[in-house]
Design an enzyme around this catalytic site. Structure first.
Site, short mmCIF file in Angstrom:
data_model
loop_
_atom_site.label_atom_id
_atom_site.label_comp_id
_atom_site.label_asym_id
_atom_site.label_seq_id
_atom_site.Cartn_x
_atom_site.Cartn_y
_atom_site.Cartn_z
N GLY A 46 66.52 -3.89 49.57
CA GLY A 46 65.07 -3.38 48.23
C GLY A 46 64.14 -3.42 48.58
O GLY A 46 63.27 -2.54 47.41
N GLU A 101 58.13 -8.03 50.38
CA GLU A 101 58.95 -8.15 49.69
C GLU A 101 59.39 -7.61 48.11
O GLU A 101 58.85 -7.32 47.74
CB GLU A 101 59.33 -9.68 49.35
CG GLU A 101 60.68 -10.97 50.09
CD GLU A 101 62.12 -10.36 49.69
OE1 GLU A 101 62.24 -9.10 49.63
OE2 GLU A 101 62.60 -11.03 50.27
N ASP A 102 60.61 -7.02 48.04
CA ASP A 102 61.57 -6.77 46.63
C ASP A 102 60.75 -7.71 44.99
O ASP A 102 59.94 -7.14 44.03
CB ASP A 102 62.46 -5.47 46.61
CG ASP A 102 63.64 -6.70 46.30
OD1 ASP A 102 63.51 -8.01 46.78
OD2 ASP A 102 64.30 -6.03 46.64
N ASP A 105 62.59 -15.12 43.96
CA ASP A 105 63.51 -15.12 42.53
C ASP A 105 63.39 -16.62 43.22
O ASP A 105 62.31 -17.26 42.87
CB ASP A 105 64.71 -14.92 42.41
CG ASP A 105 65.94 -14.50 41.61
OD1 ASP A 105 65.20 -15.91 40.97
OD2 ASP A 105 66.76 -14.47 41.81
N LYS A 133 59.46 -13.95 39.52
CA LYS A 133 60.40 -14.15 38.98
C LYS A 133 59.47 -15.84 38.93
O LYS A 133 60.03 -16.98 39.43
CB LYS A 133 61.43 -14.24 39.10
CG LYS A 133 61.45 -12.72 38.29
CD LYS A 133 63.09 -12.91 38.11
CE LYS A 133 63.98 -12.75 39.46
NZ LYS A 133 65.73 -12.43 38.77
N PHE A 154 67.57 -11.06 35.43
CA PHE A 154 67.97 -10.02 36.32
C PHE A 154 67.32 -8.47 36.22
O PHE A 154 67.37 -7.59 35.36
CB PHE A 154 69.35 -9.70 36.77
CG PHE A 154 69.69 -9.34 37.92
CD1 PHE A 154 70.12 -10.14 39.56
CD2 PHE A 154 70.63 -8.37 37.85
CE1 PHE A 154 70.39 -9.84 40.29
CE2 PHE A 154 70.50 -7.84 39.54
CZ PHE A 154 71.04 -8.61 40.57
N VAL A 155 66.81 -7.90 37.30
CA VAL A 155 66.41 -6.54 37.07
C VAL A 155 66.59 -5.15 38.44
O VAL A 155 67.30 -6.00 39.36
CB VAL A 155 64.72 -6.40 37.63
CG1 VAL A 155 63.78 -7.42 36.36
CG2 VAL A 155 64.07 -7.15 38.38
N ASP A 161 68.68 -3.89 43.16
CA ASP A 161 70.41 -3.06 42.91
C ASP A 161 71.17 -4.56 42.14
O ASP A 161 70.37 -5.24 42.15
CB ASP A 161 70.76 -2.95 43.93
CG ASP A 161 71.25 -4.08 45.09
OD1 ASP A 161 70.60 -5.10 45.61
OD2 ASP A 161 72.77 -4.84 45.40
N ARG A 167 69.80 1.37 42.91
CA ARG A 167 67.63 0.94 44.44
C ARG A 167 67.28 2.98 43.64
O ARG A 167 65.93 2.45 43.76
CB ARG A 167 68.94 1.51 45.44
CG ARG A 167 69.57 -0.34 45.58
CD ARG A 167 69.58 0.04 46.86
NE ARG A 167 70.42 -1.54 47.70
CZ ARG A 167 69.77 -2.32 47.80
NH1 ARG A 167 69.38 -2.90 47.67
NH2 ARG A 167 70.91 -2.96 48.11
P1 IMP Z 1 65.65 -15.68 46.46
O1 IMP Z 1 65.93 -15.77 47.74
O2 IMP Z 1 66.61 -16.05 45.63
O3 IMP Z 1 64.51 -16.21 46.31
O4 IMP Z 1 66.17 -14.22 46.30
C1 IMP Z 1 65.16 -13.36 47.10
C2 IMP Z 1 66.29 -11.76 47.12
O5 IMP Z 1 67.53 -11.90 45.83
C3 IMP Z 1 65.33 -10.60 46.30
O6 IMP Z 1 64.82 -10.52 48.50
C4 IMP Z 1 66.25 -10.44 46.36
O7 IMP Z 1 67.48 -9.28 47.49
C5 IMP Z 1 67.56 -10.39 45.31
N1 IMP Z 1 67.30 -10.54 43.91
C6 IMP Z 1 66.86 -11.77 43.61
N2 IMP Z 1 66.35 -11.34 42.45
C7 IMP Z 1 66.58 -10.50 42.28
C8 IMP Z 1 67.27 -9.54 40.95
O8 IMP Z 1 66.17 -9.28 39.64
N3 IMP Z 1 67.74 -8.38 41.11
C9 IMP Z 1 68.03 -7.83 42.34
N4 IMP Z 1 67.43 -8.53 43.87
C10 IMP Z 1 67.38 -10.08 43.03
MG MG Z 2 65.22 -8.85 49.26
#
Ligand code: IMP
Ligand code: MG
Length: 188
Positions: A46, A101-102, A105, A133, A154-155, A161, A167
């Site tokens: 991402g 990072e993109d 979450d 987020k 979710f975005v 993606d 993407r």
């Molecule tokens: P985390 O480990 O829950 O913080 O998630 C991080 C990864 O989950 C990000 O780098 C994204 O690849 C994916 N992700 C989390 N939220 C979203 C979203 O809203 N859209 C798309 N990918 C997401």
């Molecule tokens: Mg990611």
């Protein structure tokens, strides 16, 4: 790929807003890392769009490498575990690492990556994310640079993606999750 239909998204951050914010972030990063050996580490897949735009606005030398960390399958809910599926090519010893990072979450991916990267004896490890987020955080993480704070929806777009779709969109949009779940047919 029928679920790639753009009718099911709503733009929340425009291309112009992203470009303006990246210019600000790049200025701040260039100033903060003026006398440092900066290495940008993109988290695949991402973040590659954000990283490529950010690095071209950075008015200072840097190295670039990528890691692949997967915590999601083809859905919109984290499976909880984080897997590293691509190793670094660069040595990080004594260098100043900035993880790109993109989106952050739950915080699980980035906190695990920071922990792993600290094992490479870098001079420092910090995190820059395009999107944050905070409402969905499960693990505490320190984010040094944040593009935009967004709600817990979710975005997609700008590298992000849903099941590998969207993407390529130049903006960030909210996905209507109800619309992507195939509805059972009703017989008349
Ligand atoms: P985390 O480990 O829950 O913080 O998630 C991080 C990864 O989950 C990000 O780098 C994204 O690849 C994916 N992700 C989390 N939220 C979203 C979203 O809203 N859209 C798309 N990918 C997401
Ligand atoms: Mg990611």
């Amino acid at each position: 790929m029928p679920y790639c239909d753009e009718d099911i998204i709503e733009v929340i951050i425009t291309q112009q807003q992203i470009a303006a914010r990246i210019a600000q972030l790049a200025q701040q990063i260039a100033a903060d890392y003026r006398d440092k050996h900066l290495v940008l580490i993109g988290v695949l897949t991402g973040s590659f769009v954000f990283l490529s735009d950010l690095m071209r606005q950075l008015d200072r030398p840097c190295e670039v490498d990528f890691l692949d960390a997967s915590s999601y399958g083809n859905g919109t809910v984290s499976r909880g575990e984080v897997g590293i599926t691509r190793d670094l090519k660069l040595s990080l010893t004594g260098k100043d690492v900035l993880v790109i990072e993109d989106i952050v979450d739950s915080g699980r991916t980035v906190s695990e990556l920071v922990r792993l990267l600290q094992g490479h004896q870098p001079a420092s490890v910090k995190v820059c994310t395009l999107l944050d987020k905070p409402a969905r955080r499960e693990m505490p993480v320190e984010l040094s640079y944040i593009g935009f704070v967004i709600p817990g929806q979710f975005v997609v777009g700008y590298g992000l993606d849903y099941a590998q779709c969207f993407r390529n969109l130049p903006f960030v949009a909210v996905l209507d999750e109800d619309a992507v779940v195939p509805k059972p047919r009703t017989s008349e």
